[in-house]
Write a protein that holds these residues in place. Structure first.
Motif, short mmCIF file in Angstrom:
data_model
loop_
_atom_site.label_atom_id
_atom_site.label_comp_id
_atom_site.label_asym_id
_atom_site.label_seq_id
_atom_site.Cartn_x
_atom_site.Cartn_y
_atom_site.Cartn_z
N SER A 427 -4.71 -29.36 -28.74
CA SER A 427 -6.11 -29.06 -28.57
C SER A 427 -6.53 -28.33 -29.68
CB SER A 427 -6.12 -28.40 -27.28
OG SER A 427 -5.75 -29.06 -26.22
N ASP A 442 -10.13 -32.02 -26.91
CA ASP A 442 -9.14 -32.41 -26.32
C ASP A 442 -8.05 -31.13 -25.46
OD1 ASP A 442 -9.20 -35.03 -26.50
OD2 ASP A 442 -8.21 -35.19 -28.48
N VAL A 444 -5.97 -29.33 -22.92
CA VAL A 444 -4.96 -29.83 -22.19
C VAL A 444 -4.65 -28.56 -21.01
CG1 VAL A 444 -4.28 -31.55 -23.67
CG2 VAL A 444 -3.32 -29.24 -23.60
N ASP A 467 -13.29 -34.74 -25.11
CA ASP A 467 -12.18 -35.35 -25.05
C ASP A 467 -12.36 -36.51 -25.99
OD1 ASP A 467 -10.53 -34.27 -23.07
OD2 ASP A 467 -11.64 -35.09 -21.63
N GLN A 470 -9.66 -40.87 -22.37
CA GLN A 470 -9.11 -40.53 -21.29
C GLN A 470 -7.51 -40.81 -21.50
OE1 GLN A 470 -10.62 -39.41 -18.34
NE2 GLN A 470 -12.39 -39.53 -19.62
N HIS A 471 -7.13 -39.65 -21.43
CA HIS A 471 -5.44 -39.73 -21.40
C HIS A 471 -4.72 -40.31 -20.24
CE1 HIS A 471 -6.36 -36.72 -24.75
NE2 HIS A 471 -7.00 -36.17 -23.98
N HIS A 474 -1.44 -37.57 -19.01
CA HIS A 474 -1.58 -36.18 -18.72
C HIS A 474 -3.10 -35.88 -18.43
CE1 HIS A 474 -3.60 -34.74 -22.59
NE2 HIS A 474 -2.81 -35.86 -23.08
N SER A 476 -6.88 -34.26 -18.54
CA SER A 476 -7.77 -33.30 -19.53
C SER A 476 -8.13 -31.95 -18.70
CB SER A 476 -9.03 -33.98 -19.82
OG SER A 476 -9.83 -32.89 -20.46
N ARG A 478 -10.78 -30.56 -19.17
CA ARG A 478 -12.16 -30.26 -19.64
C ARG A 478 -13.05 -29.65 -18.31
NH1 ARG A 478 -17.23 -33.08 -20.19
NH2 ARG A 478 -16.50 -34.82 -18.97
N LEU A 496 -16.62 -38.39 -21.76
CA LEU A 496 -15.57 -37.59 -22.72
C LEU A 496 -16.54 -36.23 -22.93
CD1 LEU A 496 -14.60 -40.41 -24.94
CD2 LEU A 496 -13.43 -39.55 -22.76
N GLY A 541 -8.02 -38.39 -32.00
CA GLY A 541 -7.23 -38.64 -30.60
C GLY A 541 -6.09 -39.49 -30.73
N SER A 582 -4.55 -36.03 -30.72
CA SER A 582 -4.27 -35.26 -29.87
C SER A 582 -2.76 -35.43 -29.39
CB SER A 582 -5.08 -35.80 -28.47
OG SER A 582 -4.76 -37.43 -28.52
#
Length: 749
Positions: A427, A442, A444, A467, A470-471, A474, A476, A478, A496, A541, A582
């Motif tokens: 992050s 980013d 987390v 972000d 979209q991970h 895991h 986010s 945010r 995002l 990212g 990221s």
């Protein structure tokens, strides 16, 4: 602001459950018996007889101290040998009685020291018992489940428990355990690990049916390499060491008389009715209260993992919300305060198997710290320890490790770009020092507390929480971060966090520009970072990773889209623009296009237009197949490239090395709170200049081209590990004169 502890400070040692210093009286006894009374107790001449008298006198003191009655006292090399001999004895008895096979249980407490289950496993295999190891559960206070013991005892060949736990200090109720065990089985061998009990709790072993009780000298102010084992009268014993017939044939080998003489001195002190260096139990509880009060001034939200009436007073095991064990260990160690983590090493965040067995929350297990003092601690030692601990409260507030209402000071470590890491997750916090404007990229969940404390503690004005995509593996943080800061994270932004209208985000003197870069996911974006129209870095990212490229075999992944995104991004960047990902699986922190192309010829061919789209698709699919066998590299493929420092400097070479390299820059890569808790300069040759560059600020320094590639740099950290990582990171970028201090501050402080 100058570091809080800017001069050399005496060590505050609070890890006595691991080992203790040797008491002066014990050291004198060792010296005397090495130089003057050095005879072999097995010799029949006068010199040997004197040694024999010392040996037996110490045995009688041990017998009196633990209430051994008619039981045997066997001198050993320490607790591990005593455990091995006891387990071997119990299992040879079981084999002779035909207690073998998977239905036979070897019972041990789930929070036992690892020496016990590992010894059970070893001798079980070696003797061919084929029995089943079975851990006895404990409750939230660390106490053994008596109902479980009653149920399993009929099938058991041995039961192993502790008097006091080495990690939590939890005492087992030996009387209740005895009633439970003997009500079901009068014949089962019972081993009790008494290593942490001596000097902290009363023992009268002859009044119990405990069969084996190992003890260790170095846990109670004697040297390492000496201990003793209590054997109940008439118990089956299989010698572990045979040969010379010493110790009545129970443990062969010439006795360690200097070590035994040290035990004599320790036992004499313990048996004194007045004037002993060992403190009475009420005084030990007062020490505990004073130390706990000091800790709470530093960490108001501290949680105890064991407490009265279930533990000995000399162990404080605690956790702090938002802190992993390493965070607190690094802080305390920098201040010269030696404590230990209750965690066991693992590939991810370490956790404590003891606290896990107690059913405590993961954050407590992953953040546990053990502070342990000895029963010979003096009031002045306790007072000095409390003062040193309380000093850290200012460090913790200054670096926003906890939220306070103190007036914020924007330290340099908060200015500009900061890279925060949790395992492989990255992050980023961008801060303009003049305006206090900030952007988070980013975020987390594991770093949520740290980001919140930094932003609120420094009273930063948050402009955006972004972000890059979209991970898939895991969540986010945010929305959680915006909620903590009472911000509307969805107003006029896309999923995002980027504003629906506008191509840029202003952050004081910084500016972020968005570039759409799908491929790893359909919504992926990259953010170019400018400062006064100069391109400083790019947040990419999982499009590109340090040492690899993003996956395209996940939901929303598209190899051809990734190809187009890479080519589009290339047009926006310089070859040496710092690329911030990221994920960082290989501890490389960042990369550049030039480095990425050198490490990945396929990528170079793609960017130069030499690779047809179909070939790139095949290469991406091949990568995906490799990734399926590398679950830990979820979002990209990484091949670790072996790089190292130019040379490792030993501590004894340091002064001469620095004299020979007058242009050398000493770089302290510890984190800011460590640097404030204990400065490096006092441990270096007089006049040395130190540049404080935490690993979390390397990205800022390098994105601003602060160092030349031929600058000679000596990297230093607490142990020499992080500084070696820093050397590896910089070597990848082309730095040519990188040196690492072996052992770091641990070997020069």
């Amino acid at each position: 602001m100058k570091p809080i502890l800017s001069v050399k400070r005496a060590e505050i040692y609070l890890d006595n459950n691991a080992t203790t210093p040797v008491l002066p009286c014990a050291a004198e006894a060792v010296q005397h018996h090495m130089m003057q009374c050095f005879g072999n107790p097995s010799s029949t001449h006068a010199t040997g007889i004197k040694a024999k008298v010392e040996l037996e006198a110490t045995r009688q003191l041990a017998r009196k101290l633990i209430g051994a009655g008619k039981g045997d006292i066997v001198f050993t090399s320490g607790a591990t040998e005593g455990i091995q001999a006891s387990v071997l004895s119990a299992l040879t008895k079981a084999k002779a009685e035909g207690r073998t096979g998977p239905d036979t249980l070897l019972l041990y407490g789930a929070t036992e020291h690892k020496a016990v289950p590992q010894s059970l496993q070893h001798w079980n295999q070696l003797l061919g018992l084929d029995a089943t190891l079975c851990a006895i559960p404990v409750d939230k206070d660390g106490l053994l489940d008596l109902d479980f013991i009653r149920q399993q005892l009929p099938k058991a060949a041995v039961i192993c428990t502790m008097a006091a736990n080495n990690e939590t200090g939890v005492q087992q109720d030996l009387t209740a355990l005895e009633h439970c065990i003997r009500a079901v089985r009068t014949d089962i061998p019972w081993l009790v690990d008494c290593v942490q009990a001596l000097g902290k709790m009363a023992l009268q072993l002859a009044n119990t049916s405990i069969d084996y009780a190992p003890f260790s000298g170095h846990k109670l102010y004697a040297p390492k390499g000496i201990g003793f084992l209590y054997l109940r009268e008439g118990v089956h014993f299989q010698p572990l060491v045979v040969g010379g017939g010493q110790e009545s044939g129970l443990r062969s080998g010439t006795e360690n008389l200097p070590g035994i003489a040290a035990l004599h001195a320790i036992f004499t002190e313990l048996l004194k009715t007045e004037g002993s260096v060992f403190q009475p139990v009420p005084q030990l509880w007062q020490y505990r209260a004073d130390l706990l009060s000091a800790l709470k001034k530093v960490f108001p939200r501290l949680e105890l993992n064991s407490d009265a009436p279930y533990c000995v007073p000399t162990t404080i095991n605690f956790s702090v919300p938002g802190f992993y064990s390493k965070d607190i260990m690094d802080l305390f160690d920098a201040a010269g305060i030696r404590v230990s983590s209750g965690s066991a090493c693992s590939s991810k965040v370490p956790s404590s198997f003891v606290l896990d067995a107690m059913g405590l929350e993961p954050w407590r297990s992953q953040g546990s710290i053990r502070l342990s003092f000895g029963p010979a601690m003096t009031p002045d030692e306790c007072r000095q320890a409390c003062l040193r601990i309380v000093e850290l409260a200012e460090v913790v507030k200054k670096h926003c490790l906890v939220l306070t209402d103190a007036t914020p000071t924007l330290e340099w470590h908060t200015k500009g770009l900061t890279q925060l890491k949790h395992e492989s997750l990255c992050s980023y916090l961008l801060v303009c020092p003049e305006s206090r404007a900030a952007v988070v990229i980013d975020p987390v969940l594991p770093l949520l507390g740290r980001l919140h404390a930094m932003i609120q503690g420094q009273q930063l004005q948050l402009q955006a929480v972004l972000d890059t995509h979209q991970h898939p593996n895991h969540a986010s943080a945010r929305s959680e971060l915006c909620t903590l800061l009472q911000l509307d994270c969805s107003r006029d932004t896309n999923t995002l966090g980027w504003p629906v209208e506008g191509d840029t985000i202003a952050c004081g003197e910084y500016r972020l520009r968005r570039v759409s870069t799908p491929g790893h996911s359909s919504d992926a974006s990259s953010y170019l970072l400018y400062q006064q129209d100069l391109l400083r870095a790019a947040f990419v990212g999982d499009l590109l990773l340090p040492g690899g490229v993003g996956r395209t075999d996940l939901a929303g992944g598209d190899a051809r889209a990734l190809q187009g995104s890479l080519q589009r991004l290339q047009q926006q960047l310089l070859p040496d623009t710092l690329l911030l990902s990221s994920h960082d699986y290989a501890q490389r922190f960042f990369t550049t296009l030039a480095i990425a192309c050198d490490e990945q010829p396929v990528l170079r061919s793609l960017l130069q237009g030499e690779l047809p789209p179909d070939d790139w698709q095949q290469a991406a699919n091949a990568q995906a197949r490799q990734l399926q066998a590398l679950e830990q590299h979820f979002c990209g493929l990484v091949e670790v490239m072996p790089t190292d420092a130019k040379a490792t400097i030993m501590p004894e070479q340091l002064a001469e090395f620095m004299r020979q390299h007058p242009q050398l820059q000493v770089v302290d890569v510890r984190e800011p709170h460590e640097q404030s808790a204990g400065a490096l300069a006092p441990y270096l040759p007089t006049g040395s200049l130190v540049r404080e560059v935490p690993l979390s600020k390397l990205c800022h320094l390098l994105s601003h081209a602060d160092w030349q590639l031929d600058t000679p740099l000596l990297m230093v950290c607490r142990t020499g590990n992080r500084s070696l990582v820093a050397c590896q990171v910089l070597a990848r970028l082309g730095f040519r004169q990188l040196y690492n201090l072996k052992g770091g501050m641990a070997l020069i402080s």
